[in-house]
Design an enzyme around this catalytic site. Structure first.
Site, short mmCIF file in Angstrom:
data_model
loop_
_atom_site.label_atom_id
_atom_site.label_comp_id
_atom_site.label_asym_id
_atom_site.label_seq_id
_atom_site.Cartn_x
_atom_site.Cartn_y
_atom_site.Cartn_z
N GLY A 187 -11.06 5.38 10.02
CA GLY A 187 -11.39 6.80 10.12
C GLY A 187 -12.15 7.24 8.88
CG HIS A 209 2.71 10.15 -1.67
ND1 HIS A 209 3.49 10.09 -0.54
CD2 HIS A 209 1.48 10.52 -1.21
CE1 HIS A 209 2.79 10.41 0.53
NE2 HIS A 209 1.56 10.68 0.14
CD GLU A 264 6.45 8.55 -0.56
OE1 GLU A 264 5.79 9.59 -0.39
OE2 GLU A 264 5.93 7.42 -0.75
NE ARG A 287 2.13 10.51 5.27
CZ ARG A 287 1.06 11.00 4.66
NH1 ARG A 287 0.40 10.26 3.79
NH2 ARG A 287 0.64 12.23 4.91
CB ILE A 289 -3.95 4.65 -0.02
CG1 ILE A 289 -5.04 3.93 0.80
CG2 ILE A 289 -3.99 4.14 -1.45
CD1 ILE A 289 -5.51 4.64 1.98
#
Length: 679
Positions: free
Chosen positions: A154, A280, A262, A233, A231
């Site tokens: 994407g 994150h 997390e 989830r 990068i």
């Protein structure tokens, strides 16, 4: 709109929080420990929820808010929102898709480089004083030319691909179906993609179909030399399998910005040096977080003013849709050079050279020592007392040095039969070229072999400095993420005699980059930086007629017109301390200096004081003026990244450099043309 109730799910942006408070009746959900009591009292007032990648709007929350009209997410990902429930109840949903694409793609490339080049380990090595006490850092792995596989092509996946192509990386991908408008290689399964790449990047949305999309089978396919970058989830990756694969050496390394539970991070990862752990922060730059906040605000205002939403999520498919060989190919130029080296080395097999003495100035790789020993009589300078060197002087016809120790005038004078100096580096400042010319001594270097690695390091140091990668890795490893978020801005205390300075996580894409020296390495840096949308300018002794980049005849003018200043020129009398106080002040408190050339290009005391006083924003150093000595003040600063002179120190390039050194010697003593002559 001040009477409209907006529920903010968790702390996410102080700017967004302030602006919501100005415009709406803001409820901070985290301030109410008794959630059910709060909802019973205020449910009818709340018409909007603002969430993010950590906390959104699940079915239970949505059902408890009868007047809820819109959920505006401060993130791209929608996995914290029950989209089916929103569709069922006619609740509108927005996110922040485009504004964070560049930052996340930048960080993906930064993680690839950081894992392969061990930048966080390097930074720790220098800060702890190990460079001085333990010697050279180990060799790392090359990035340029590695094959990159991307799960999800994407917006973010395509941005990663564009950047990786500038490093000559072949690109392949997996999505649910093949993309019609791309030339990248498509694989119909993730396992096949992993089998055919060296770096696997997870960049797809989290859906039931993509949960644990990277499982044991995929990791085994990637293999013990493969690197995983996430990068997307955390739940995209089976974390238990990942930890065991890394601990057992079944996977080569990992760069992780997200984790399955997390801020909980498996403690087994903390002791590993082949991982980079970030809290994150893929979109975590001050510029992007402000743009995301403005988009959240814009969507809310548009909804309540009955105007079109800026970034609506189409719910009829949003809940289910998925976004969209392992060796590098040599360029024709490098291929021809490679075959020439092989030809010369094969020729040497039939040439009698064992009696020719070669003086190796300092320990390099085991490979070059073994190959020199096979072909010549090898003398190791560090093992020979001065008196013994005199005894062997008449036998030594060649010297092999590098960027740390070469051949100065006294050494050349001490070797009456010296004919050639073959340098295991591109820099020549450790060789007395004037003396060599006087005596007719030939000189060679290894210019092209290090170009990609040094250019890669320049980009890595830039991203690592701007995005505070090493500091963020320390933050996670020290367990601080469980206690608080990693701030975009923070005050640092560096000592009683140093002022506090403001540090910010800043964007790289779109920054203006000034390069001092537009030779092979400078041009390679420019090519890479352009893929990040950076504007390029440069300084050299004279303007390059073939370059379209903006030229500045003085370094101070270049510094005044760029945000990142990269030193990539040769060290000469004219370029000694080319970066002085005037240049540093011209760059200013938001500027960054990157040095991958020689330490003496920079007036180090001036630089340290500028960093400590906040007159310069940050710096990334692979070289220092008196290395391996590191200024104590510098090692205390968090707005710098420190690397122990390893820009060219990858296994792949060191072998290529060694082969080139040997091939030059073989060519010379076989009366053949030198491959990379300097004199």
């Amino acid at each position: 709109m001040e009477s409209i109730g907006v529920l903010m799910a968790c702390p996410m942006s102080s700017y967004l929080e302030r602006e919501l408070d100005k415009r709406f009746k803001l409820f901070r959900f985290w301030n109410f420990p008794q959630k059910s009591e709060f909802l019973n009292e205020h449910a009818d007032s709340i018409r909007a929820v603002v969430g993010n990648a950590f906390a959104g709007a699940d079915a239970e929350l949505i059902d408890s808010l009868p007047k809820l009209e819109i959920v505006s997410s401060f993130s791209v990902g929608l996995d914290k929102i029950d989209l089916n429930k929103c569709k069922e109840k006619g609740i509108r949903v927005t996110n922040t898709p485009d504004v964070l694409t560049e930052d996340v793609a930048d960080l993906a490339i930064g993680l690839m480089l950081a894992v392969l080049r061990r930048i966080c380990e390097c930074d720790r090595y220098v800060r702890k004083g190990l460079w001085k006490t333990s010697g050279d850092f180990k060799l790392t792995s090359k990035f340029s030319g590695k094959s990159v596989g991307i799960i999800g092509l994407g917006r973010i996946g395509l941005a990663i691909a564009k950047r990786a192509e500038a490093f000559d990386c072949p690109i392949s991908y997996y999505t649910r179906s093949e993309k019609p408008n791309t030339n990248y290689k498509y694989y119909p399964s993730v396992a096949e993609l992993a089998s055919n790449c060296q770096i696997l990047v997870v960049a797809c949305p989290l859906t039931p179909e993509t949960h644990h999309i990277v499982n044991r089978e995929v990791m085994e396919a990637l293999g013990p030399k493969g690197v995983l970058i996430n990068i997307g989830r955390g739940p995209h990756v089976d974390e238990k399998e990942l930890v065991s694969a890394l601990l057992e050496g079944r996977l080569g390394g990992a760069g992780l910005d997200v984790f399955e539970n997390e801020p909980g991070v498996p403690e087994q990862l903390f002791g590993l040096e082949n991982v980079v752990l970030l809290p994150h922060v893929g979109s975590g730059t001050k510029e992007t977080r402000k743009a995301m906040a403005d988009l959240v605000l814009g969507n809310l205002e548009a909804h309540f003013l009955k105007k079109p939403l800026l970034t609506p999520v189409t719910l009829h498919f949003a809940a289910t849709i998925m976004s969209t060989s392992c060796r590098s190919t040599l360029s024709p130029e490098l291929s021809s050079k490679y075959f020439l080296i092989v030809w010369v080395l094969q020729l040497a097999v039939t040439t009698e050279m064992e009696e020719i003495g070669v003086l190796l100035m300092r320990p390099l790789s085991n490979y070059i020592q073994q190959e020199l020993s096979k072909r010549f009589t090898l003398f190791k300078y560090w093992e020979i007392p001065a008196e013994s060197l005199k005894l062997h002087a008449d036998s030594i016809r060649a010297v092999v040095g590098n960027g740390v120790l070469g051949a100065n005038s006294p050494l050349i004078d001490a070797l009456p039969r010296l004919e050639i100096i073959s340098s295991h580096s591109s820099g020549l400042d450790k060789i007395d070229l004037v003396k060599c010319e006087e005596r007719g001594i030939r000189v060679t270097s290894t210019p092209d072999a290090v170009t990609d690695d040094v250019a890669d390091m320049a980009i890595l140091l830039t991203i690592a400095t701007l995005r505070r990668i090493c500091e963020a890795d320390r933050f996670v490893r020290n367990g601080i993420w469980k206690q608080k978020d990693f701030d975009l801005t923070a005050k640092e205390v560096t000592g009683s005699n140093l002022e506090n300075s403001l540090r910010q996580k800043c964007k790289f894409s779109g920054k203006s980059v000034g390069i001092v020296g537009l030779g092979r390495i400078g041009s390679a840096i420019a090519k890479r930086a352009e893929a990040f949308g950076c504007s390029i300018s440069y300084h050299s002794r004279s303007q390059k007629p073939e370059s379209t980049h903006t030229y500045y005849p003085r370094v101070i003018d270049l510094a005044s017109n760029c945000q990142i200043l990269v030193i990539a020129c040769a060290l000469t009398d004219e370029t000694h301390h080319i970066v002085n106080r005037g240049v540093i002040d011209a760059l200013g408190p938001n500027g960054v200096v990157i040095n991958i050339a020689r330490g003496s290009h920079i007036d180090e005391p001036e630089l340290v004081s500028a960093l400590a006083e906040g007159r310069l924003g940050g710096a990334g150093f692979d070289v220092l003026e008196h290395e391996p000595e590191v200024p104590m003040q510098l090692a205390k600063l968090n707005n710098v990244v420190l690397s122990p002179h390893i820009a060219a120190a990858t296994v792949e390039s060191r072998k290529e450099m060694a082969d080139l050194v040997i091939a030059n010697l073989e060519a010379y003593f076989s009366n053949k043309p030198l491959l990379t002559p300097v004199l």
